[in-house]
Write a protein that holds these residues in place. Structure first.
Motif, PDB file in Angstrom:
ATOM      1  N   GLU A   1      -0.574  -2.299  -8.061  1.00  0.00           N
ATOM      2  CA  GLU A   1       0.516  -2.499  -9.009  1.00  0.00           C
ATOM      3  C   GLU A   1       0.015  -3.147 -10.298  1.00  0.00           C
ATOM      4  O   GLU A   1       0.305  -2.703 -11.395  1.00  0.00           O
ATOM      5  CB  GLU A   1       1.575  -3.403  -8.370  1.00  0.00           C
ATOM      6  CG  GLU A   1       2.761  -3.726  -9.256  1.00  0.00           C
ATOM      7  CD  GLU A   1       3.808  -2.642  -9.205  1.00  0.00           C
ATOM      8  OE1 GLU A   1       3.634  -1.640  -8.480  1.00  0.00           O
ATOM      9  OE2 GLU A   1       4.837  -2.802  -9.890  1.00  0.00           O
TER      10      GLU A   1
ATOM     11  N   TRP B   1      -3.543   2.508  -5.912  1.00  0.00           N
ATOM     12  CA  TRP B   1      -2.805   1.770  -4.913  1.00  0.00           C
ATOM     13  C   TRP B   1      -2.324   0.420  -5.443  1.00  0.00           C
ATOM     14  O   TRP B   1      -1.580  -0.273  -4.768  1.00  0.00           O
ATOM     15  CB  TRP B   1      -3.687   1.527  -3.686  1.00  0.00           C
ATOM     16  CG  TRP B   1      -3.792   2.709  -2.789  1.00  0.00           C
ATOM     17  CD1 TRP B   1      -4.763   3.661  -2.779  1.00  0.00           C
ATOM     18  CD2 TRP B   1      -2.887   3.071  -1.742  1.00  0.00           C
ATOM     19  NE1 TRP B   1      -4.529   4.585  -1.803  1.00  0.00           N
ATOM     20  CE2 TRP B   1      -3.399   4.249  -1.141  1.00  0.00           C
ATOM     21  CE3 TRP B   1      -1.710   2.495  -1.246  1.00  0.00           C
ATOM     22  CZ2 TRP B   1      -2.748   4.883  -0.080  1.00  0.00           C
ATOM     23  CZ3 TRP B   1      -1.080   3.116  -0.185  1.00  0.00           C
ATOM     24  CH2 TRP B   1      -1.597   4.303   0.369  1.00  0.00           C
TER      25      TRP B   1
ATOM     26  N   THR C   1      -0.461  -3.690 -15.891  1.00  0.00           N
ATOM     27  CA  THR C   1       0.566  -3.471 -14.868  1.00  0.00           C
ATOM     28  C   THR C   1       1.077  -2.046 -14.935  1.00  0.00           C
ATOM     29  O   THR C   1       1.427  -1.561 -16.019  1.00  0.00           O
ATOM     30  CB  THR C   1       1.721  -4.459 -15.065  1.00  0.00           C
ATOM     31  OG1 THR C   1       1.215  -5.795 -14.971  1.00  0.00           O
ATOM     32  CG2 THR C   1       2.797  -4.263 -14.003  1.00  0.00           C
ATOM     33  N   LYS C   2       1.129  -1.410 -13.792  1.00  0.00           N
ATOM     34  CA  LYS C   2       1.618  -0.021 -13.664  1.00  0.00           C
ATOM     35  C   LYS C   2       0.909   0.905 -14.648  1.00  0.00           C
ATOM     36  O   LYS C   2       1.498   1.889 -15.113  1.00  0.00           O
ATOM     37  CB  LYS C   2       3.131   0.025 -13.843  1.00  0.00           C
ATOM     38  CG  LYS C   2       3.880  -0.725 -12.764  1.00  0.00           C
ATOM     39  CD  LYS C   2       5.393  -0.617 -12.936  1.00  0.00           C
ATOM     40  CE  LYS C   2       6.113  -1.351 -11.823  1.00  0.00           C
ATOM     41  NZ  LYS C   2       7.588  -1.290 -11.967  1.00  0.00           N
TER      42      LYS C   2
ATOM     43  N   GLU D   1      -1.908  -5.278  -4.471  1.00  0.00           N
ATOM     44  CA  GLU D   1      -1.672  -3.983  -3.852  1.00  0.00           C
ATOM     45  C   GLU D   1      -0.186  -3.646  -3.875  1.00  0.00           C
ATOM     46  O   GLU D   1       0.662  -4.498  -3.585  1.00  0.00           O
ATOM     47  CB  GLU D   1      -2.202  -3.979  -2.419  1.00  0.00           C
ATOM     48  CG  GLU D   1      -2.324  -2.603  -1.828  1.00  0.00           C
ATOM     49  CD  GLU D   1      -3.049  -2.628  -0.497  1.00  0.00           C
ATOM     50  OE1 GLU D   1      -2.961  -3.655   0.199  1.00  0.00           O
ATOM     51  OE2 GLU D   1      -3.700  -1.628  -0.168  1.00  0.00           O
ATOM     52  N   ARG D   2       0.113  -2.406  -4.190  1.00  0.00           N
ATOM     53  CA  ARG D   2       1.488  -1.978  -4.463  1.00  0.00           C
ATOM     54  C   ARG D   2       2.415  -2.133  -3.266  1.00  0.00           C
ATOM     55  O   ARG D   2       3.514  -2.641  -3.379  1.00  0.00           O
ATOM     56  CB  ARG D   2       1.459  -0.521  -4.927  1.00  0.00           C
ATOM     57  CG  ARG D   2       2.745   0.007  -5.497  1.00  0.00           C
ATOM     58  CD  ARG D   2       2.608   1.495  -5.816  1.00  0.00           C
ATOM     59  NE  ARG D   2       1.412   1.817  -6.573  1.00  0.00           N
ATOM     60  CZ  ARG D   2       1.337   1.740  -7.895  1.00  0.00           C
ATOM     61  NH1 ARG D   2       2.361   1.353  -8.590  1.00  0.00           N
ATOM     62  NH2 ARG D   2       0.217   2.069  -8.508  1.00  0.00           N
TER      63      ARG D   2
END
Length: 115
Positions: A32, A30, A52-53, A97-98
């Motif tokens: 990012e 969830w 990141t990602k 949080e994304r």
């Protein structure tokens, strides 16, 4: 409400290793960006490492080649090798949080490195 709980801190020796873990109360996917920060006494909190990602990794210059950030399905890790006394600090887990873009913090874990 998402909770992040750090573990693995403690006392280490110069040249030694410690491994920090951050347990998420929600699936790690969830988020990012996930990161480790640290704050030494009398100093500002600084970014140590970020992921990141799931693919883009960055480190502060002072830990490059010594620390490694990684994750599995449930936890974020920070492997700390070749410890130095200047690594002494409270280490915090952080996650963005994304969807909501809410930034979460753990309570911190103390790392103390003796010379």
């Amino acid at each position: 409400q998402v909770q992040l709980v750090e573990s693995g801190g403690g006392l280490g020796q110069a040249g030694g290793s410690l491994r920090l873990a951050c347990t998420f109360s929600r699936s790690i996917f969830w988020f990012e960006t996930m990161a480790w920060y640290r704050q030494a006494p009398g100093k500002q909190r600084e970014l140590v490492a970020s992921l990141t990602k799931g693919v883009s990794i960055n480190y502060v210059d002072s830990v490059k080649g010594r620390f490694t950030i990684s994750r599995d399905n449930a936890k974020l890790y920070l492997q700390m090798n070749s410890l130095k006394p200047e690594d002494t600090a409270v280490y915090y887990c952080n996650a963005l949080e994304r969807i909501t873009l809410i930034n979460y913090w753990g309570q911190g874990t103390q790392v103390t490195v003796s010379a």
